[in-house]
Design an enzyme around this catalytic site. Structure first.
Site, short mmCIF file in Angstrom:
data_model
loop_
_atom_site.label_atom_id
_atom_site.label_comp_id
_atom_site.label_asym_id
_atom_site.label_seq_id
_atom_site.Cartn_x
_atom_site.Cartn_y
_atom_site.Cartn_z
N LYS A 492 -72.90 -52.86 73.86
CA LYS A 492 -72.41 -54.25 73.95
C LYS A 492 -71.42 -54.51 72.82
CE LYS A 492 -76.39 -55.66 71.29
NZ LYS A 492 -77.77 -56.11 71.33
N TYR A 719 -51.95 -67.35 48.21
CA TYR A 719 -52.17 -68.79 48.43
C TYR A 719 -53.06 -69.39 47.36
CZ TYR A 719 -50.48 -68.10 53.23
OH TYR A 719 -49.74 -67.80 54.34
C1 LIG Z 1 -78.66 -55.26 70.75
C2 LIG Z 1 -79.94 -55.01 71.33
C3 LIG Z 1 -80.64 -53.83 71.06
C4 LIG Z 1 -80.20 -52.82 70.06
O1 LIG Z 1 -80.55 -53.26 68.78
P1 LIG Z 1 -80.24 -52.41 67.45
O2 LIG Z 1 -80.94 -53.15 66.39
O3 LIG Z 1 -78.77 -52.44 67.30
O4 LIG Z 1 -80.76 -51.07 67.69
C5 LIG Z 1 -81.82 -53.61 71.75
N1 LIG Z 1 -82.29 -54.52 72.63
C6 LIG Z 1 -81.66 -55.67 72.89
C7 LIG Z 1 -82.23 -56.60 73.87
C8 LIG Z 1 -80.46 -55.96 72.25
O5 LIG Z 1 -79.84 -57.11 72.51
#
Ligand SMILES: *Cc1c(COP(=O)(O)O)cnc(C)c1O
Length: 824
Positions: A492, A719
């Site tokens: 993701k 700035y």
């Molecule tokens: C992002 C996510 C993961 C992975 O988590 P990490 O801490 O990056 O390993 C697992 N399960 C769900 C539902 C997530 O949203």
């Protein structure tokens, strides 16, 4: 590449054979079904590994047209129209076949072992010998129980010498490699302390490695007063092996290094041999390269290479660059640049890579003449054509006098140019878009000029992503998990900032079971790029459900309203058969998910919805990385078990259960269930010390110095004028700003960057596209590379300074930062 009839192979292997196609001729060995590219002349060895069993892929390969199989067990019912050779042990059979190829060859074999430098010594020795001998060498660093037989398979009648490396990881392995290679000559490079895991001590490791040289005539080694040197001498005396020594210390060695002087990255050796003084140059100055060069030189002298030839070849040795580099070009093109000294095996490997990464794109190969192959031009072109013909390409562009004259025997359209310049002057004719281009050129053809023309001209800030590190991280988790536990890789948010399609293809190639994305659009992008793995969408928005179904993505269902909407979408689209869904249940995170008291109604509804298949039930740990929250996490695990047990009782047990994210996997091995969801640790961040030691951060963020500026006392920077020079000061303007993810809170000395390994503080305020750092008194120059995070500044350190966590740092890297991929 050997070529043998199937009956001959059956005889060599003493296999129980079931031959439906006795006329089959075999010229290629396939060990990994994922490396399949075409069926012609292939024999598949069904090897059994810890995680993979080649036997599981036999039917799939038969469907693709493979006809020849070496198996331990014949599938039942036995497929017809194919050849099966049944053996006791498929790996041993592979080695036996290689041994046969080796024994019928008249080439003399040089075998190289030792802890470090095997590949470089092999490459360099081959380069030194090429002007006088036809040399076969192992591709890349093929030195294992599998790699050595594959290397030997490349031996052909015209070869006069074979230069092969051999490596082992446990006792007993070297004797088998010795049988395959049966070398007449040997080089023992050195012994290190690394990888001693499976050995009792250094002595056992040396003794084991020496087994490679059991029957050699002569052996190269570095003579000094180390334990290794003494062991080698004792071993050789016992077996009457001629010792070919070189030394920095001992002037009784055949080749004595009287002096080494290093100047600007090069070394001048003053050598003494047979009472003569000889001077040779090496274009490297580091200790390891010097040692590697001496090993190769000593062997080349034994093989009667003339000194003049060695003087010239040694001064031109090339770094053994094995990196495939991948970049985004103009018009959505992908450019894969393979700078590896071109040879046939590396061509095949690179074409594979092209096929795996340019999945839904047109694929174009731009190839130069191969130099130093040891083959006649006509034969070489035939070999190249054979390899190219196995892949599906849209076009091939051949560059170089040999290709220009001889052409290629392939059916794809081919354009030929005598040199790189003439291609460049015609490049405007090609209108590439959505194309994956593989550039495969020998050094002297300067293909980097082509890639520069094709590359996106964006600002120079980039995120380098090292795909091998990701594979290493994935394999670390494979070792932690039981073979029954599946892996869902979370990609993701643009794969945690690393770019989605390239990472997804890599993960698909390396056999993960599932991918996870946050939104439907992310999944659609992966499908469009040719990713076929099942994909879970964590938060499928109502407006995206049609796309989700169309692109065979699988929704997380976390509420009754989502369930209704989804069922409605399926009926609108006329889907009536089993569509996979994943239920999210609430165990303590208090985000999305069904609560325990909703389960009875949920069960009722699902029973009446045959168009749905419950693929999995899952939940999410809220504090898996925090040892202080162990009780809470264990409570979540218990709640998850209880709720899924109820669902199993009511709905049957066919669904998968999964709960753990990266920290959960590391800290709660008892809660892996049927699958785990691996996220941040895949990208190299580990939440406990042990994991942090094994994992490697896959990316490095780099910018460059745009300008240097001298300040006088009283001059201000950026700035708001928060920095005023109190003395003469030099600042470097660096091409990164808060729009790229370098937060404004890093202003005024909070943040640092590294240039050539040294740190420099940020002065003044961070701007949208630039920062200024104080480089007073340094040798920093305009155009220098600037590390934001990488070898000198860790992701954890930078995230802490930004008052956040690595997750936010990774995903906050701006989209305009060019992602560049590297692969060994
Ligand atoms: C992002 C996510 C993961 C992975 O988590 P990490 O801490 O990056 O390993 C697992 N399960 C769900 C539902 C997530 O949203």
């Amino acid at each position: 590449m050997a070529k043998l009839g199937i009956e001959a192979i059956a005889e060599i292997l003493e296999a129980r054979s079931f031959l439906d196609k006795k006329e089959e001729q075999v010229s290629r060995i396939l060990l990994d079904s994922r490396q399949y590219s075409s069926a012609a002349g292939v024999i598949f060895f069904a090897l059994r590994g810890k995680r993979h069993n080649g036997h599981d892929h036999i039917r799939e390969l038969i469907e693709k047209g493979v006809r020849n199989f070496v198996v331990e067990k014949i599938p039942s019912p036995q497929p017809v129209g194919v050849n099966f050779l049944q053996v006791h042990h498929a790996l041993a059979a592979l080695q036996k076949l290689a041994r046969h190829i080796r024994m019928r060859s008249s080439a003399r074999i040089v075998a190289i072992t030792g802890s470090n430098g095997k590949t470089v010594v092999k490459e360099w020795l081959s380069q030194m010998l090429q002007s006088q001998y036809k040399v076969c060498r192992s591709p890349k660093s093929y030195n294992s129980q599998i790699g050595v037989p594959l290397s030997v398979w490349e031996l052909e009648d015209h070869h006069q010498l074979g230069v092969f490396e051999a490596g082992i990881s446990q006792p007993g392995e070297m004797a088998r490699l010795q049988e395959v290679l049966h070398p007449q000559l040997g080089i023992f490079t050195n012994i290190g302390s690394a990888h001693a895991e499976n050995f009792r001590n250094a002595q056992q490791k040396i003794a084991e490695k020496l087994k490679l040289f059991e029957a050699v005539e002569a052996l190269v080694y570095q003579k000094n007063d180390t334990f290794l040197s003494k062991e080698i001498e004792a071993f050789a005396h016992e077996r009457e092996i001629e010792l070919l020594s070189w030394s920095y210390l001992d002037d009784s060695a055949d080749l004595f290094v009287a002096e080494r002087s290093s100047i600007e990255g090069a070394t001048r050796f003053h050598l003494q041999m047979n009472g003569e003084d000889v001077y040779l140059d090496l274009p490297f100055s580091d200790e390891a390269s010097q040692q590697n060069a001496m090993h190769a030189l000593r062997m080349a002298l034994h093989l009667k290479m003339p000194l003049e030839s060695l003087r010239s070849s040694m001064s031109q040795l090339q770094a053994v660059e094995m990196r495939l580099q991948m970049k985004m070009g103009n018009n959505g093109n992908l450019i894969i640049n393979d700078a590896y000294n071109s040879d046939l095996e590396s061509l095949r490997i690179a074409l594979h890579f092209l096929e795996n990464h340019g999945v839904n794109q047109d694929r174009v190969l731009i190839l130069s003449d191969m130099l130093q192959s040891g083959l006649e031009p006509a034969v070489l072109n035939e070999r190249m054509s054979e390899i190219i013909a196995r892949f599906s390409l849209k076009k091939v562009i051949g560059i170089g006098p040999n290709l220009y004259e001889q052409g290629l025997k392939v059916t794809v359209p081919t354009d030929l140019y005598p040199d790189t310049e003439s291609f460049l002057s015609h490049i405007y004719r090609y209108n590439w878009s959505n194309t994956a281009l593989l550039l495969k050129g020998a050094r002297s053809f300067r293909f980097e000029k082509i890639s520069q023309r094709l590359e996106q001209k964006s600002h120079e800030t980039r995120l380098n992503i090292y795909l091998d590190r990701m594979v290493g991280n994935l394999n670390y988790f494979r070792r932690l998990l039981s073979p029954q536990t599946g892996i869902m890789a979370m990609v993701k948010a643009f794969s945690y900032g690393s770019g989605s399609t390239e990472i997804a293809h890599l993960l698909q190639f390396h056999g993960v079971d599932y991918l996870g994305v946050a939104y439907t659009d992310e999944g659609v992008e992966l499908r469009k790029a040719g990713v076929n793995l099942p994909i879970l969408v964590l938060n499928p928005e109502r407006s995206s459900l049609e796309d989700l179904v169309t692109y065979r993505l699988e929704p997380e269902i976390y509420s009754f309203s989502r369930l209704e909407e989804f069922v409605e979408t399926l009926s609108r689209l006329g889907v009536s058969e089993s569509f996979p869904i994943h239920l999210k249940i609430e165990t303590g995170m208090h985000r999305l998910g069904f609560t325990e008291d909703q389960l009875p109604e949920l069960v009722q509804r699902l029973k009446n919805l045959p168009q749905l298949t419950l693929a999995s039930v899952f939940s999410h740990l809220a504090a898996a990385d925090d040892p202080d929250q162990r009780d809470f996490s264990q409570g979540q695990i218990a709640q998850f078990e209880k709720m899924t047990a109820r669902l199993r009782k009511k709905l049957g047990g066919n669904f998968k259960r999964h709960l753990c994210n990266s920290s959960g996997i590391l800290n709660y091995p008892e809660a892996h269930f049927d699958m785990v969801r691996l996220g941040i640790s895949l990208y190299g961040i580990g939440s406990n010390e042990e994991a942090a030691r094994h994992l490697k951060v896959v990316s490095e963020l780099k910018a460059s110095v745009s300008q240097l500026k001298k300040l006088q006392p009283g001059d201000s920077v950026s700035y708001g004028r928060h920095f005023i020079a109190d003395k003469e000061t030099t600042i470097a303007v660096v091409s990164i700003g808060y729009a790229d993810g370098f937060r404004r809170s890093l202003s005024n000395g909070v943040g640092e960057v590294a240039i050539a390994g040294k740190r420099y503080p940020v002065v003044g305020n961070v701007c949208m596209d630039m920062i200024m750092v104080d480089v007073t008194g340094s040798t920093v120059a305009e155009g220098d590379e600037v590390e934001i995070f990488g070898a000198s500044i860790s992701v954890n350190e930078l995230a802490a300074k930004m008052n956040t966590i690595p997750y936010e740092l990774f995903t906050g890297i701006g989209r305009r930062v060019k992602r560049v991929y590297f692969m060994e």
